[in-house]
Design a protein around this motif. Structure first.
Motif: not given
Length: 315
Positions: A11-36
Protein backbone atom coordinates in the motif's frame (compact mmCIF):
# COMPACT_ATOMS: atom_id res chain seq x y z
CA UNK A 1 9.70 -18.39 -1.39
CA UNK A 2 6.61 -17.01 -3.07
CA UNK A 3 6.73 -16.04 -6.71
CA UNK A 4 6.41 -12.48 -7.91
CA UNK A 5 2.92 -13.17 -9.24
CA UNK A 6 1.74 -14.16 -5.75
CA UNK A 7 3.13 -11.17 -3.91
CA UNK A 8 0.62 -8.52 -2.95
CA UNK A 9 1.38 -4.97 -3.99
CA UNK A 10 2.33 -2.81 -0.99
CA UNK A 11 0.00 0.00 0.00
CA UNK A 12 1.12 3.62 -0.33
CA UNK A 13 1.53 3.73 3.47
CA UNK A 14 4.08 0.91 3.25
CA UNK A 15 6.05 2.66 0.53
CA UNK A 16 8.81 5.11 1.32
CA UNK A 17 7.53 8.70 1.10
CA UNK A 18 8.45 10.43 -2.15
CA UNK A 19 10.16 13.20 -0.18
CA UNK A 20 12.47 10.66 1.47
CA UNK A 21 13.61 9.02 -1.78
CA UNK A 22 16.69 9.73 -3.83
CA UNK A 23 14.49 11.17 -6.58
CA UNK A 24 16.45 10.40 -9.77
CA UNK A 25 19.15 7.70 -9.84
CA UNK A 26 21.15 7.49 -13.08
CA UNK A 27 23.03 4.32 -14.13
CA UNK A 28 25.02 3.57 -17.25
CA UNK A 29 27.25 0.81 -18.64
CA UNK A 30 26.30 -1.77 -16.05
CA UNK A 31 24.01 -4.74 -15.45
CA UNK A 32 21.17 -4.25 -12.99
CA UNK A 33 20.14 -7.29 -10.91
CA UNK A 34 18.00 -7.90 -7.84
CA UNK A 35 19.34 -8.87 -4.42
CA UNK A 36 16.45 -9.35 -1.95
CA UNK A 37 14.74 -5.94 -1.77
CA UNK A 38 17.64 -4.04 -3.31
CA UNK A 39 18.91 -3.70 -6.83
CA UNK A 40 22.56 -4.12 -7.71
CA UNK A 41 24.54 -2.34 -10.42
CA UNK A 42 27.48 -4.40 -11.62
CA UNK A 43 30.21 -2.83 -13.73
CA UNK A 44 33.99 -2.98 -14.13
CA UNK A 45 34.46 -1.40 -10.70
CA UNK A 46 32.39 -3.99 -8.84
CA UNK A 47 28.88 -4.25 -7.39
CA UNK A 48 26.87 -1.37 -5.93
CA UNK A 49 23.77 -2.07 -3.82
CA UNK A 50 20.89 0.41 -3.98
CA UNK A 51 17.80 -0.05 -1.73
CA UNK A 52 14.95 -0.11 -4.22
CA UNK A 53 12.47 1.57 -1.86
CA UNK A 54 14.63 4.71 -1.78
CA UNK A 55 14.51 5.23 -5.58
CA UNK A 56 12.04 7.68 -7.04
CA UNK A 57 12.96 7.26 -10.70
CA UNK A 58 15.68 5.02 -12.14
CA UNK A 59 17.23 6.44 -15.30
CA UNK A 60 18.88 3.73 -17.41
CA UNK A 61 21.56 5.20 -19.65
CA UNK A 62 23.66 3.71 -22.46
CA UNK A 63 25.14 0.26 -21.96
CA UNK A 64 22.71 -0.86 -19.24
CA UNK A 65 20.98 -4.21 -18.98
CA UNK A 66 18.29 -4.96 -16.41
CA UNK A 67 16.80 -8.28 -15.31
CA UNK A 68 13.15 -9.20 -14.96
CA UNK A 69 13.52 -9.61 -11.19
CA UNK A 70 15.06 -6.17 -10.85
CA UNK A 71 12.11 -4.66 -12.70
CA UNK A 72 9.73 -6.62 -10.47
CA UNK A 73 11.14 -5.26 -7.21
CA UNK A 74 11.18 -1.71 -8.61
CA UNK A 75 7.53 -2.10 -9.53
CA UNK A 76 6.67 -3.40 -6.07
CA UNK A 77 8.34 -0.37 -4.52
CA UNK A 78 6.51 2.08 -6.74
CA UNK A 79 9.64 3.29 -8.53
CA UNK A 80 9.53 4.59 -12.09
CA UNK A 81 12.01 3.38 -14.73
CA UNK A 82 12.96 5.46 -17.77
CA UNK A 83 15.34 4.49 -20.57
CA UNK A 84 17.37 7.55 -21.55
CA UNK A 85 20.46 8.73 -23.40
CA UNK A 86 23.70 9.74 -21.69
CA UNK A 87 22.88 11.64 -18.47
CA UNK A 88 19.23 11.69 -19.51
CA UNK A 89 19.58 13.92 -22.57
CA UNK A 90 17.46 11.59 -24.73
CA UNK A 91 14.15 9.94 -23.85
CA UNK A 92 13.62 6.49 -25.33
CA UNK A 93 10.93 4.74 -23.26
CA UNK A 94 9.33 4.78 -19.85
CA UNK A 95 7.76 2.31 -17.44
CA UNK A 96 5.06 3.08 -14.90
CA UNK A 97 4.83 6.54 -13.39
CA UNK A 98 6.27 7.08 -9.92
CA UNK A 99 3.02 8.15 -8.31
CA UNK A 100 0.10 5.83 -7.57
CA UNK A 101 -2.35 8.74 -7.61
CA UNK A 102 -3.92 10.23 -10.71
CA UNK A 103 -4.03 13.64 -9.00
CA UNK A 104 -1.28 15.32 -11.00
CA UNK A 105 -2.56 14.00 -14.34
CA UNK A 106 -6.08 15.15 -13.43
CA UNK A 107 -4.79 18.57 -12.41
CA UNK A 108 -3.09 18.90 -15.78
CA UNK A 109 -6.19 17.77 -17.70
CA UNK A 110 -8.46 20.08 -15.67
CA UNK A 111 -6.25 23.12 -16.28
CA UNK A 112 -5.86 22.25 -19.97
CA UNK A 113 -9.57 21.64 -20.65
CA UNK A 114 -10.61 25.21 -19.76
CA UNK A 115 -9.40 28.00 -22.06
CA UNK A 116 -9.11 30.49 -19.21
CA UNK A 117 -7.00 28.26 -16.96
CA UNK A 118 -4.98 27.06 -19.94
CA UNK A 119 -4.01 30.66 -20.63
CA UNK A 120 -3.27 31.23 -16.93
CA UNK A 121 -0.79 28.33 -16.93
CA UNK A 122 0.79 29.65 -20.14
CA UNK A 123 1.25 33.06 -18.49
CA UNK A 124 2.79 31.38 -15.44
CA UNK A 125 5.22 29.56 -17.73
CA UNK A 126 6.32 32.85 -19.32
CA UNK A 127 6.72 34.33 -15.85
CA UNK A 128 9.12 31.49 -14.95
CA UNK A 129 11.04 31.90 -18.19
CA UNK A 130 11.45 35.66 -17.94
CA UNK A 131 11.75 36.72 -14.27
CA UNK A 132 10.85 40.33 -13.65
CA UNK A 133 8.30 40.39 -16.46
CA UNK A 134 4.57 40.61 -15.76
CA UNK A 135 2.63 38.47 -18.25
CA UNK A 136 -0.69 38.81 -16.40
CA UNK A 137 -3.44 40.10 -18.64
CA UNK A 138 -1.45 39.51 -21.82
CA UNK A 139 -2.99 37.72 -24.79
CA UNK A 140 -1.33 34.76 -26.42
CA UNK A 141 -0.17 36.97 -29.29
CA UNK A 142 1.44 39.33 -26.79
CA UNK A 143 3.10 36.38 -25.02
CA UNK A 144 4.58 35.20 -28.31
CA UNK A 145 5.87 38.70 -28.99
CA UNK A 146 7.41 38.80 -25.52
CA UNK A 147 9.16 35.50 -26.20
CA UNK A 148 10.58 36.68 -29.51
CA UNK A 149 12.15 39.84 -28.12
CA UNK A 150 13.48 38.13 -24.97
CA UNK A 151 15.07 35.31 -26.98
CA UNK A 152 16.88 37.80 -29.22
CA UNK A 153 18.12 39.57 -26.10
CA UNK A 154 19.33 36.24 -24.67
CA UNK A 155 21.29 35.43 -27.85
CA UNK A 156 22.98 38.85 -27.80
CA UNK A 157 23.80 38.51 -24.10
CA UNK A 158 25.37 35.07 -24.49
CA UNK A 159 27.31 36.20 -27.55
CA UNK A 160 28.78 39.09 -25.56
CA UNK A 161 29.56 36.84 -22.57
CA UNK A 162 31.39 34.16 -24.58
CA UNK A 163 32.77 36.24 -27.46
CA UNK A 164 31.04 33.97 -30.01
CA UNK A 165 29.80 35.95 -33.05
CA UNK A 166 26.02 35.84 -33.48
CA UNK A 167 23.96 36.75 -36.55
CA UNK A 168 20.50 35.22 -36.21
CA UNK A 169 18.75 31.96 -35.39
CA UNK A 170 18.88 29.59 -38.36
CA UNK A 171 17.72 25.98 -38.24
CA UNK A 172 17.37 23.45 -41.05
CA UNK A 173 15.78 20.28 -39.69
CA UNK A 174 17.12 18.33 -42.68
CA UNK A 175 20.71 19.57 -42.44
CA UNK A 176 22.17 20.07 -38.98
CA UNK A 177 25.56 21.08 -40.35
CA UNK A 178 24.06 23.97 -42.35
CA UNK A 179 24.08 26.24 -39.29
CA UNK A 180 27.12 27.92 -37.76
CA UNK A 181 28.58 26.72 -34.44
CA UNK A 182 26.23 28.55 -32.04
CA UNK A 183 23.18 27.58 -34.11
CA UNK A 184 24.26 23.94 -34.08
CA UNK A 185 24.78 24.15 -30.34
CA UNK A 186 21.34 25.66 -29.73
CA UNK A 187 19.70 22.96 -31.83
CA UNK A 188 21.57 20.17 -30.03
CA UNK A 189 20.79 21.70 -26.63
CA UNK A 190 17.08 21.94 -27.48
CA UNK A 191 16.95 18.25 -28.39
CA UNK A 192 18.69 17.34 -25.14
CA UNK A 193 16.25 19.44 -23.12
CA UNK A 194 13.32 17.67 -24.77
CA UNK A 195 14.79 14.36 -23.58
CA UNK A 196 15.21 15.63 -20.01
CA UNK A 197 11.71 17.09 -19.90
CA UNK A 198 10.13 13.96 -21.39
CA UNK A 199 11.81 11.75 -18.78
CA UNK A 200 10.43 13.92 -15.96
CA UNK A 201 6.92 14.17 -17.46
CA UNK A 202 6.76 10.39 -17.89
CA UNK A 203 8.15 9.75 -14.40
CA UNK A 204 5.50 11.80 -12.60
CA UNK A 205 2.57 10.60 -14.69
CA UNK A 206 1.63 13.72 -16.67
CA UNK A 207 0.44 13.63 -20.27
CA UNK A 208 3.18 14.60 -22.75
CA UNK A 209 0.50 15.72 -25.23
CA UNK A 210 -1.53 18.27 -23.23
CA UNK A 211 0.48 21.45 -23.72
CA UNK A 212 -0.34 24.98 -22.58
CA UNK A 213 1.89 26.93 -24.97
CA UNK A 214 2.54 24.29 -27.63
CA UNK A 215 -0.28 22.26 -29.17
CA UNK A 216 -1.04 19.55 -31.71
CA UNK A 217 1.93 17.28 -31.03
CA UNK A 218 2.31 14.19 -28.85
CA UNK A 219 5.09 16.04 -26.96
CA UNK A 220 3.45 19.46 -26.62
CA UNK A 221 3.74 19.54 -22.80
CA UNK A 222 7.31 18.23 -23.04
CA UNK A 223 8.23 21.21 -25.22
CA UNK A 224 6.47 23.55 -22.78
CA UNK A 225 8.58 22.27 -19.89
CA UNK A 226 11.84 22.18 -21.85
CA UNK A 227 11.38 25.82 -22.86
CA UNK A 228 11.23 26.87 -19.20
CA UNK A 229 14.98 26.37 -18.97
CA UNK A 230 16.04 27.50 -22.43
CA UNK A 231 17.51 30.89 -21.49
CA UNK A 232 19.28 29.96 -18.24
CA UNK A 233 20.41 26.38 -19.00
CA UNK A 234 20.27 25.34 -22.66
CA UNK A 235 21.42 28.43 -24.55
CA UNK A 236 24.33 29.27 -22.19
CA UNK A 237 25.58 25.68 -22.55
CA UNK A 238 25.37 25.94 -26.35
CA UNK A 239 27.41 29.17 -26.43
CA UNK A 240 29.95 27.72 -23.98
CA UNK A 241 30.45 24.79 -26.35
CA UNK A 242 30.70 27.10 -29.38
CA UNK A 243 33.36 29.17 -27.60
CA UNK A 244 35.60 26.09 -27.47
CA UNK A 245 35.58 25.59 -31.25
CA UNK A 246 33.44 24.62 -34.20
CA UNK A 247 34.23 20.91 -34.38
CA UNK A 248 31.90 18.21 -33.03
CA UNK A 249 29.38 20.74 -31.74
CA UNK A 250 26.63 18.22 -31.03
CA UNK A 251 28.71 16.05 -28.68
CA UNK A 252 30.38 18.96 -26.90
CA UNK A 253 27.04 20.70 -26.38
CA UNK A 254 25.55 17.54 -24.87
CA UNK A 255 28.48 17.24 -22.48
CA UNK A 256 28.28 20.92 -21.49
CA UNK A 257 24.54 20.61 -20.94
CA UNK A 258 24.96 17.38 -18.97
CA UNK A 259 27.32 19.11 -16.55
CA UNK A 260 25.05 22.12 -16.18
CA UNK A 261 22.02 19.88 -15.53
CA UNK A 262 23.87 18.04 -12.76
CA UNK A 263 25.21 21.23 -11.20
CA UNK A 264 21.81 22.93 -11.08
CA UNK A 265 19.74 19.90 -9.97
CA UNK A 266 17.49 20.46 -12.96
CA UNK A 267 15.49 17.22 -12.71
CA UNK A 268 14.18 17.97 -9.23
CA UNK A 269 13.56 21.57 -10.26
CA UNK A 270 11.41 20.32 -13.16
CA UNK A 271 9.22 18.33 -10.79
CA UNK A 272 8.71 21.28 -8.44
CA UNK A 273 7.94 23.67 -11.30
CA UNK A 274 5.37 21.33 -12.87
CA UNK A 275 3.58 20.89 -9.55
CA UNK A 276 3.55 24.64 -8.97
CA UNK A 277 2.33 25.43 -12.49
CA UNK A 278 -0.53 22.95 -12.14
CA UNK A 279 -1.23 24.14 -8.58
CA UNK A 280 -0.88 20.61 -7.28
CA UNK A 281 -0.07 19.65 -3.69
CA UNK A 282 1.27 16.08 -3.50
CA UNK A 283 1.05 16.03 0.29
CA UNK A 284 -2.59 15.03 -0.08
CA UNK A 285 -1.63 11.74 -1.73
CA UNK A 286 1.04 10.94 0.84
CA UNK A 287 -1.20 11.79 3.80
CA UNK A 288 -4.03 9.46 2.77
CA UNK A 289 -1.92 6.32 3.15
CA UNK A 290 -4.11 4.24 0.87
CA UNK A 291 -5.07 3.81 -2.76
CA UNK A 292 -7.94 6.16 -3.54
CA UNK A 293 -9.77 4.21 -6.24
CA UNK A 294 -13.28 5.63 -6.55
CA UNK A 295 -16.22 5.53 -8.95
CA UNK A 296 -17.53 8.71 -10.55
CA UNK A 297 -21.20 9.48 -10.03
CA UNK A 298 -23.47 12.40 -10.90
CA UNK A 299 -22.79 15.95 -9.81
CA UNK A 300 -19.06 15.41 -9.39
CA UNK A 301 -19.64 12.89 -6.60
CA UNK A 302 -17.04 10.15 -6.09
CA UNK A 303 -18.15 6.97 -4.32
CA UNK A 304 -16.22 4.00 -2.95
CA UNK A 305 -15.26 1.38 -5.52
CA UNK A 306 -15.67 -2.36 -5.05
CA UNK A 307 -19.34 -2.12 -4.09
CA UNK A 308 -22.56 -2.92 -5.93
CA UNK A 309 -24.83 0.11 -6.09
CA UNK A 310 -27.68 -1.64 -7.92
CA UNK A 311 -29.84 -2.16 -4.82
CA UNK A 312 -28.86 0.80 -2.65
CA UNK A 313 -28.90 4.57 -3.12
CA UNK A 314 -25.61 6.36 -3.62
CA UNK A 315 -26.60 9.41 -1.60
Amino acid sequence: MSTVSRRGAPSPRELTRVGDRLSFVYLERCTVHRDDNAITATDADGVTHIPSATIGTLLLGPGTRITHQAMAVLGECGASVVWVGEQGVRFYAGGRALNRSSGLAEAQATAWANRRTRLEVARAMYSLRFPGEDPSGKTRQELLGMEGSRMKECYRRESARTGVPWKRREYDRNDFSAGDAPNQGITAAAQCMYGIAHAVVAAIGCSPALGFVHSGNERSFVMDIADLYKTDVAIPAAFDAAAEGEEDMASRTRRALRDRINETGLLDRCVRDIQRLLRYDDSRDEADGQDNMTLQSDGGLHVTSGRNYGDEPIW
